[in-house]
Write an enzyme that holds these catalytic residues in place. Sequence first.
Site, PDB file in Angstrom:
ATOM      1  N   THR A  15      72.647 -41.464 118.491  1.00  0.00           N
ATOM      2  CA  THR A  15      73.014 -41.923 117.381  1.00  0.00           C
ATOM      3  C   THR A  15      72.665 -43.261 116.741  1.00  0.00           C
ATOM      4  OG1 THR A  15      74.681 -40.215 116.935  1.00  0.00           O
ATOM      5  CG2 THR A  15      74.948 -42.039 115.352  1.00  0.00           C
ATOM      6  N   SER A  62      72.541 -37.430 123.621  1.00  0.00           N
ATOM      7  CA  SER A  62      72.921 -37.262 125.157  1.00  0.00           C
ATOM      8  C   SER A  62      73.539 -36.085 125.658  1.00  0.00           C
ATOM      9  CB  SER A  62      74.010 -38.366 125.078  1.00  0.00           C
ATOM     10  OG  SER A  62      75.165 -38.152 124.506  1.00  0.00           O
ATOM     11  N   THR A  95      76.380 -41.397 122.179  1.00  0.00           N
ATOM     12  CA  THR A  95      77.821 -41.698 122.695  1.00  0.00           C
ATOM     13  C   THR A  95      78.612 -40.536 123.417  1.00  0.00           C
ATOM     14  OG1 THR A  95      78.886 -41.254 120.627  1.00  0.00           O
ATOM     15  CG2 THR A  95      78.230 -43.481 120.876  1.00  0.00           C
ATOM     16  N   ASP A  96      78.085 -39.247 122.999  1.00  0.00           N
ATOM     17  CA  ASP A  96      78.888 -38.086 123.326  1.00  0.00           C
ATOM     18  C   ASP A  96      79.174 -37.999 125.069  1.00  0.00           C
ATOM     19  OD1 ASP A  96      79.344 -37.352 120.711  1.00  0.00           O
ATOM     20  OD2 ASP A  96      77.752 -35.707 120.834  1.00  0.00           O
TER      21      ASP A  96
HETATM   22  C1  SIN Z   1      74.587 -38.378 121.082  1.00  0.00           C
HETATM   23  O1  SIN Z   1      75.615 -38.569 122.034  1.00  0.00           O
HETATM   24  O2  SIN Z   1      73.275 -38.365 121.368  1.00  0.00           O
HETATM   25  C2  SIN Z   1      74.881 -37.933 119.603  1.00  0.00           C
HETATM   26  C3  SIN Z   1      76.304 -38.619 119.212  1.00  0.00           C
HETATM   27  C4  SIN Z   1      76.060 -40.116 119.255  1.00  0.00           C
HETATM   28  O3  SIN Z   1      75.256 -40.688 119.811  1.00  0.00           O
HETATM   29  O4  SIN Z   1      77.202 -40.578 118.800  1.00  0.00           O
END
Ligand code: SIN
Length: 332
Positions: A15, A62, A95-96
């Site tokens: 993200t 991710s 972040t995931d």
């Molecule tokens: C991801 O993990 O690629 C999508 C969500 C994020 O980055 O917050």
Amino acid sequence: MKHMGRLILLGTGGTIAGVAAQADDTEGYTPAALNVEQLLAAVPQAQTLQPIETEQLFQIGSEDMTPAHWCTLAQSTQHWLEQEEVAGVVITHGTDTLEESAWFLQCVLQTVKPVVLVGAMLPATAPDADGPANLSDALHVARCPQTHGRGVLVVMQGQIFSARDITKRFAGRIDAFTAGASEPLGQIKDNQVVFAVPARELHGAQFTLPSTLPSTLPTVEIVYGYATTSRVAVDALVQSGVRGIIYAAPGSGTLSITLRAALRDAAQRGVVVVRSSRTGAGRVRAHTHDADDARLFVSANTLNPQKARVLLMLALTQTHAVTEVQALFDRC
Ligand code: SIN
């Protein structure tokens, strides 16, 4: 001015690199759309931290990180860290599953130089995008002399976390991350880095990366526990040929009568079973009321299920012996 070693900024997507058609759309955006050069260009403070060199490793969400991506990321990071003039590595990441990549790196990298992962909860096009500030903070942390010897770190929302402790706790909140039952290692505010604790003994298993990149690691899946968990998932996984199962128990590792029988059968067929907790904090001890469990199953201690999976995948490249796998978990 004292010459500063290069910082390497590796881009992987997420993200933080997301773009929405409408600036106020923080959900219907395309993740991993911007490249890492563009992310760096949005951080004017980075000028004071030069030289910074960028490399785009992947451009993915991710949730699509595979063990092959982890190995590429680790080998690239290790390669850069071994260059004498490189001061540290910063990695932009979704972040995931950020905590899984951070923990994988913690388990395999051999370095005292700073390695810092960073992400964002809002896409880059959001009016209040958190990515540029998080990236600025991560670069400052990587430049800070006190960061040496602290292992792999994650910087989000002005807080500095260890790879061992960090977990994504909230699906949508901007301050999505916590250190579980621990505290963040430190903070960064107005470009000032303050560590709350001295550098400590690092938690990580220190596996050596193979010189040739594995395209996969032994398959380990997670079974989620709930009231009267059936044996359907465990039996299907064993049938599919998994090498390890992480059981994410509802409490401190308790097993229903049905599930205990299924996991014992799995263990007897050579599948390494690890008991962990889905609660988000707290210890799963090796000792249960049934002494046989301690012989058959590994306890994850305080490692959460997704990090226990990473560790078990790495462990299974070296051993299948329950006592040896348990010893590895006990060291982390
Ligand atoms: C991801 O993990 O690629 C999508 C969500 C994020 O980055 O917050």
